[in-house]
Design an enzyme around this catalytic site. Structure first.
Site, PDB file in Angstrom:
ATOM      1  N   GLU A   1       0.841  -1.201   0.000  1.00  0.00           N
ATOM      2  CA  GLU A   1       0.000   0.000   0.000  1.00  0.00           C
ATOM      3  C   GLU A   1       0.880   1.257   0.000  1.00  0.00           C
ATOM      4  O   GLU A   1       0.572   2.249  -0.679  1.00  0.00           O
ATOM      5  CB  GLU A   1      -0.917  -0.004   1.238  1.00  0.00           C
ATOM      6  CG  GLU A   1      -1.937   1.121   1.269  1.00  0.00           C
ATOM      7  CD  GLU A   1      -2.956   1.051   0.141  1.00  0.00           C
ATOM      8  OE1 GLU A   1      -3.539  -0.014  -0.051  1.00  0.00           O
ATOM      9  OE2 GLU A   1      -3.147   2.083  -0.557  1.00  0.00           O
TER      10      GLU A   1
ATOM     11  N   GLU B   1       1.419   6.552  -6.896  1.00  0.00           N
ATOM     12  CA  GLU B   1       0.361   7.530  -7.206  1.00  0.00           C
ATOM     13  C   GLU B   1       0.921   8.949  -7.174  1.00  0.00           C
ATOM     14  O   GLU B   1       0.596   9.771  -8.034  1.00  0.00           O
ATOM     15  CB  GLU B   1      -0.778   7.411  -6.178  1.00  0.00           C
ATOM     16  CG  GLU B   1      -1.773   6.320  -6.481  1.00  0.00           C
ATOM     17  CD  GLU B   1      -2.860   6.209  -5.419  1.00  0.00           C
ATOM     18  OE1 GLU B   1      -3.630   5.249  -5.492  1.00  0.00           O
ATOM     19  OE2 GLU B   1      -2.926   7.072  -4.528  1.00  0.00           O
TER      20      GLU B   1
HETATM   21  N1  LIG Z   1      -3.342  11.243 -14.602  1.00  0.00           N
HETATM   22  C1  LIG Z   1      -4.224  10.283 -14.816  1.00  0.00           C
HETATM   23  N2  LIG Z   1      -4.415   9.811 -16.061  1.00  0.00           N
HETATM   24  C2  LIG Z   1      -5.296   8.819 -16.309  1.00  0.00           C
HETATM   25  N3  LIG Z   1      -6.045   8.222 -15.376  1.00  0.00           N
HETATM   26  C3  LIG Z   1      -5.906   8.630 -14.115  1.00  0.00           C
HETATM   27  C4  LIG Z   1      -4.994   9.675 -13.757  1.00  0.00           C
HETATM   28  N4  LIG Z   1      -5.080   9.857 -12.414  1.00  0.00           N
HETATM   29  C5  LIG Z   1      -5.985   8.974 -11.983  1.00  0.00           C
HETATM   30  N5  LIG Z   1      -6.479   8.229 -12.977  1.00  0.00           N
HETATM   31  C6  LIG Z   1      -7.498   7.156 -12.885  1.00  0.00           C
HETATM   32  O1  LIG Z   1      -8.309   7.374 -11.750  1.00  0.00           O
HETATM   33  C7  LIG Z   1      -8.174   6.287 -10.825  1.00  0.00           C
HETATM   34  C8  LIG Z   1      -8.206   6.842  -9.443  1.00  0.00           C
HETATM   35  O2  LIG Z   1      -7.079   7.701  -9.296  1.00  0.00           O
HETATM   36  P1  LIG Z   1      -6.694   8.366  -7.931  1.00  0.00           P
HETATM   37  O3  LIG Z   1      -5.459   9.141  -8.089  1.00  0.00           O
HETATM   38  O4  LIG Z   1      -7.886   9.094  -7.390  1.00  0.00           O
HETATM   39  O5  LIG Z   1      -6.366   7.086  -7.139  1.00  0.00           O
HETATM   40  P2  LIG Z   1      -7.141   6.346  -6.009  1.00  0.00           P
HETATM   41  O6  LIG Z   1      -7.043   4.895  -6.337  1.00  0.00           O
HETATM   42  O7  LIG Z   1      -8.505   6.933  -5.808  1.00  0.00           O
HETATM   43  O8  LIG Z   1      -6.175   6.699  -4.884  1.00  0.00           O
HETATM   44  P3  LIG Z   1      -6.402   7.249  -3.464  1.00  0.00           P
HETATM   45  O9  LIG Z   1      -6.059   6.048  -2.661  1.00  0.00           O
HETATM   46  O10 LIG Z   1      -5.429   8.357  -3.408  1.00  0.00           O
HETATM   47  O11 LIG Z   1      -7.845   7.679  -3.307  1.00  0.00           O
HETATM   48  C9  LIG Z   1      -6.862   5.597 -11.192  1.00  0.00           C
HETATM   49  O12 LIG Z   1      -6.858   4.246 -10.809  1.00  0.00           O
HETATM   50  C10 LIG Z   1      -6.844   5.778 -12.703  1.00  0.00           C
HETATM   51  O13 LIG Z   1      -7.667   4.813 -13.335  1.00  0.00           O
END
Ligand SMILES: Nc1ncnc2c1ncn2[C@@H]1O[C@H](COP(=O)(O)OP(=O)(O)OP(=O)(O)O)[C@@H](O)[C@H]1O
Length: 134
Positions: free
Chosen positions: A76, A83
């Site tokens: 994690e 990320e």
């Molecule tokens: N720059 C980007 N380009 C394309 N897709 C993205 C991008 N950033 C996020 N995503 C998509 O959105 C999803 C969620 O992203 P995010 O950064 O919110 O991660 P998360 O899994 O919600 O993490 P957290 O644990 O920080 O909430 C990713 O899994 C990806 O599919």
């Protein structure tokens, strides 16, 4: 925008123990960042505490539980670091950024699912016998 000078590198500190302390400080800052920003990390820490408490109560060998906890929390943390890097290099949508985040998240999902399954196999028999159900 003015940039701050980079902090000193612990690995090059002429005093090894001071360098080691600085390394621990940076690592601890990483744990604090994950704790503050990642709800999943906090949830996994609570589940880990519960599993270790259960292992103690049911007299289950804590070594496999500790190994699984280390695996899930470590992964994690790596996912959180990835990320952050993706957000830094690709603040706008990019299919490769999506693939990187989705694959990192998938690794946590797979390991957590298997850890939950192993936890069930470890805890279910002694729990049933402790509760006098069997
Ligand atoms: N720059 C980007 N380009 C394309 N897709 C993205 C991008 N950033 C996020 N995503 C998509 O959105 C999803 C969620 O992203 P995010 O950064 O919110 O991660 P998360 O899994 O919600 O993490 P957290 O644990 O920080 O909430 C990713 O899994 C990806 O599919």
């Amino acid at each position: 925008m003015p940039t701050r000078p980079p902090p000193p590198k612990p690995g090059t500190d002429p005093l090894p123990l001071r360098g080691l302390r600085a390394s621990f400080g940076y690592a601890w800052a990483g744990v604090r960042y994950a704790w503050k920003s990642q709800r999943n990390f906090r949830l996994e820490v609570y589940v880990a505490a519960l599993a270790l408490g259960l292992a103690w109560w049911l007299k289950v060998n804590p070594v496999p539980v500790l190994l699984l906890v280390a695996l899930v929390l470590g992964l994690e943390l790596i996912n959180t670091a990835l990320e952050a890097v993706v957000d830094l290099v690709s603040p706008n949508y990019h299919p490769l950024a999506k693939a990187a985040k989705d694959i990192a998240a998938a690794s946590v999902l797979i390991v957590s699912t298997i850890a939950a399954l192993i936890g069930f196999l470890l805890f279910f028999p002694p729990l049933v016998s402790r509760l006098g159900l069997w």
